[in-house]
Design a protein around this motif. Structure first.
Motif, short mmCIF file in Angstrom:
data_model
loop_
_atom_site.label_atom_id
_atom_site.label_comp_id
_atom_site.label_asym_id
_atom_site.label_seq_id
_atom_site.Cartn_x
_atom_site.Cartn_y
_atom_site.Cartn_z
N PHE A 111 24.02 -7.00 -33.26
CA PHE A 111 24.41 -7.99 -32.38
C PHE A 111 25.78 -7.26 -31.75
N TYR A 112 26.70 -7.29 -32.72
CA TYR A 112 27.89 -7.12 -32.27
C TYR A 112 28.51 -5.99 -31.75
N LEU A 113 27.79 -4.73 -32.41
CA LEU A 113 28.17 -3.43 -31.67
C LEU A 113 27.40 -3.15 -30.36
N PRO A 114 26.40 -3.80 -30.16
CA PRO A 114 25.52 -3.60 -28.87
C PRO A 114 26.20 -4.51 -27.67
N ASN A 115 26.70 -5.83 -28.04
CA ASN A 115 27.16 -6.63 -27.18
C ASN A 115 28.66 -6.61 -26.77
N TYR A 116 29.37 -5.92 -27.65
CA TYR A 116 30.86 -6.02 -27.63
C TYR A 116 31.71 -4.45 -27.60
N ALA A 117 30.82 -3.59 -28.23
CA ALA A 117 31.19 -2.23 -28.30
C ALA A 117 30.58 -1.64 -27.07
N GLY A 118 29.37 -2.07 -26.91
CA GLY A 118 28.44 -1.51 -25.92
C GLY A 118 29.15 -1.21 -24.51
N PRO A 119 29.88 -2.05 -23.85
CA PRO A 119 30.34 -2.05 -22.48
C PRO A 119 31.53 -0.65 -22.61
N PHE A 120 31.86 -0.38 -23.55
CA PHE A 120 32.84 0.70 -23.74
C PHE A 120 32.18 2.25 -23.69
N ALA A 121 30.87 1.97 -24.40
CA ALA A 121 30.33 3.48 -24.61
C ALA A 121 30.05 4.21 -23.63
N GLU A 122 29.75 3.52 -22.34
CA GLU A 122 29.46 4.50 -21.32
C GLU A 122 30.71 5.28 -20.73
N THR A 123 31.93 4.74 -21.14
CA THR A 123 33.12 5.36 -20.70
C THR A 123 33.60 6.48 -21.66
N GLY A 124 33.57 5.92 -22.89
CA GLY A 124 34.18 6.90 -24.07
C GLY A 124 33.20 6.80 -25.18
N ALA A 125 33.85 7.64 -26.36
CA ALA A 125 33.06 7.79 -27.41
C ALA A 125 33.80 6.76 -28.58
N VAL A 126 32.79 5.65 -28.79
CA VAL A 126 33.12 4.80 -29.79
C VAL A 126 33.42 4.95 -31.34
N PHE A 127 34.72 4.59 -31.81
CA PHE A 127 34.81 4.58 -33.20
C PHE A 127 34.76 3.11 -33.58
N ALA A 128 34.03 2.69 -34.79
CA ALA A 128 34.08 1.46 -35.16
C ALA A 128 34.25 1.38 -36.81
#
Length: 399
Positions: A111-128
């Motif tokens: 749930f939380y990576l797709p919904n809340y990190a997802g919006p930023f994944a198109e712009t940059g490389a996500v570290f969580a």
């Protein structure tokens, strides 16, 4: 013959009615006090001072991260995103979550990576990072034990951010984002690390502090060099909002009267009496103007998607208006974007993102604006140092 047992029947009915009434009253009281009763069950039952927390993560190791991309093969101008997840651990056994809890990992990835990190994944490389986040119980009260649990979680996030900066390098633009508890920790990072470093401020696209209160006076003090994003074309700034509906009295009270937040570097305080900051995610400014639903790009209830797999946002679902530091929203028409009925829902981040597409477009725009500015700044000649006076130097003949 006299019936000596007849008078007992009315008494039996009376006792039954009284018992039923007491049961209904108890049931009603339990419903009204359900969050308080739930909170009692979540209490770890041990003072934090004598509590033995789970082992600390080592952020040099991959298992301490939910997502840790390899940047070597990526364009050095592509932003790196540091995302901090919300509360997953409810409490009852530990003040702080261990990193190996399977149920936490599953909910984070589902749930939380797709919904809340997802919006930023198109712009940059996500570290969580995974971190020993404080239990939901620690956010249902302001006990000293609860504050200590939150500070332990923040120390993990701070250590993860140090590793993130090492991985990202000295030139790459950065984006900070967090939801719920994670958003509060992002505020701490801005105060303790980013605002103190001119180079980091220069590389900051924006910080997104979602569903966590932020004291407005921080932007006149320690965060004055990282202002609120007051316009759609701003960058090196902060986006923050806590969404509520006008009829959510318990949630409004929880945020404005019963929450703790950073009030200075290294110091947590209480929300009562504080002015809270709000940036409208439909207007992208700090005004109290109402933004109609036609401006809403779309919310998403993503489930089980990998980062980079885009959901199908539902547009025109809600209007939004900043008032008294809160973001008042309309009830979305789609049930998938309506808060679920859960215990302590006033303290939780919902399993959907009401402004998914709005955030996605916003961070893309701000990243492009920063990239243009950095490219221009790199063309400037460095400032010459101040001239130094040189005294007379004796001339010695060369033999």
């Amino acid at each position: 013959m006299l019936n000596l047992r007849a008078p007992a029947r009315p008494l039996t009915w009376l006792l039954a009615l009284v018992g039923t009434g007491m049961f209904l009253l108890l049931l009603a009281a339990s419903w009204l006090m359900r969050d308080q009763i739930y909170q009692t069950f979540l209490d770890p039952g041990v003072p934090f001072q004598t509590y033995e927390p789970p082992p600390a993560p080592d952020y040099a190791q991959g298992e301490s991260w939910a997502v840790r991309p390899m940047l070597a093969a990526m364009d050095e101008d592509e932003p790196a995103v540091f995302f901090v997840h919300p509360t997953l651990h409810t409490g009852g056994d530990h003040w702080n979550a261990s990193l190996d809890r399977r149920s936490h990992r599953e909910r984070l990835e589902r749930f939380y990576l797709p919904n809340y990190a997802g919006p930023f994944a198109e712009t940059g490389a996500v570290f969580a990072p995974r971190y020993r986040h404080a239990a939901l119980y620690a956010y249902m009260n302001n006990r000293e034990d609860s504050l200590q649990a939150r500070l332990l979680a923040y120390e993990d996030v701070r250590a993860a951010f140090t590793q993130f900066l090492a991985d990202a390098g000295d030139e790459r633009p950065i984006i900070l984002a967090g939801a719920g508890q994670g958003a509060g920790h992002v505020t701490g990072l801005l105060l303790d690390i980013v605002s103190r470093d001119e180079d980091l401020v220069a590389r900051l696209v924006a910080a997104y502090i979602i569903e966590a209160p932020v004291a407005a006076d921080l932007f006149d003090g320690p965060l004055q060099n990282i202002p609120l994003c007051g316009a759609p074309d701003a960058f090196r700034c902060v986006v923050t909002y806590s969404a509520v509906r006008a009829d959510e009295a318990a949630r409004i009270d929880a945020i404005t009267e019963r929450s703790s937040l950073w009030v200075d570097r290294g110091r947590l305080g209480q929300t009562p009496g504080l002015e809270l900051a709000c940036v409208n995610p439909l207007l992208w400014n700090t005004s109290e103007d109402y933004a109609p639903a036609r401006l809403h790009r779309g919310g998403a209830a993503a489930e089980g998607l990998e980062l980079g797999e885009r959901p199908s946002p539902l547009a025109s679902q809600t209007g939004a208006q900043c008032q008294n530091g809160l973001l008042f929203v309309d009830q979305p028409r789609s049930r998938t974007l309506q808060r679920p009925s859960r215990l302590a829902e006033a303290r939780r981040v919902p399993p959907f993102n009401l402004f998914y597409a709005d955030l996605e477009a916003d961070v893309t725009r701000r990243a492009a604006l920063l990239a243009e500015t950095l490219a221009e700044e790199r063309r400037w000649a460095p400032e010459l140092p101040e001239a130094e006076e040189i005294g007379s130097v004796p001339v010695r003949p060369i033999d």
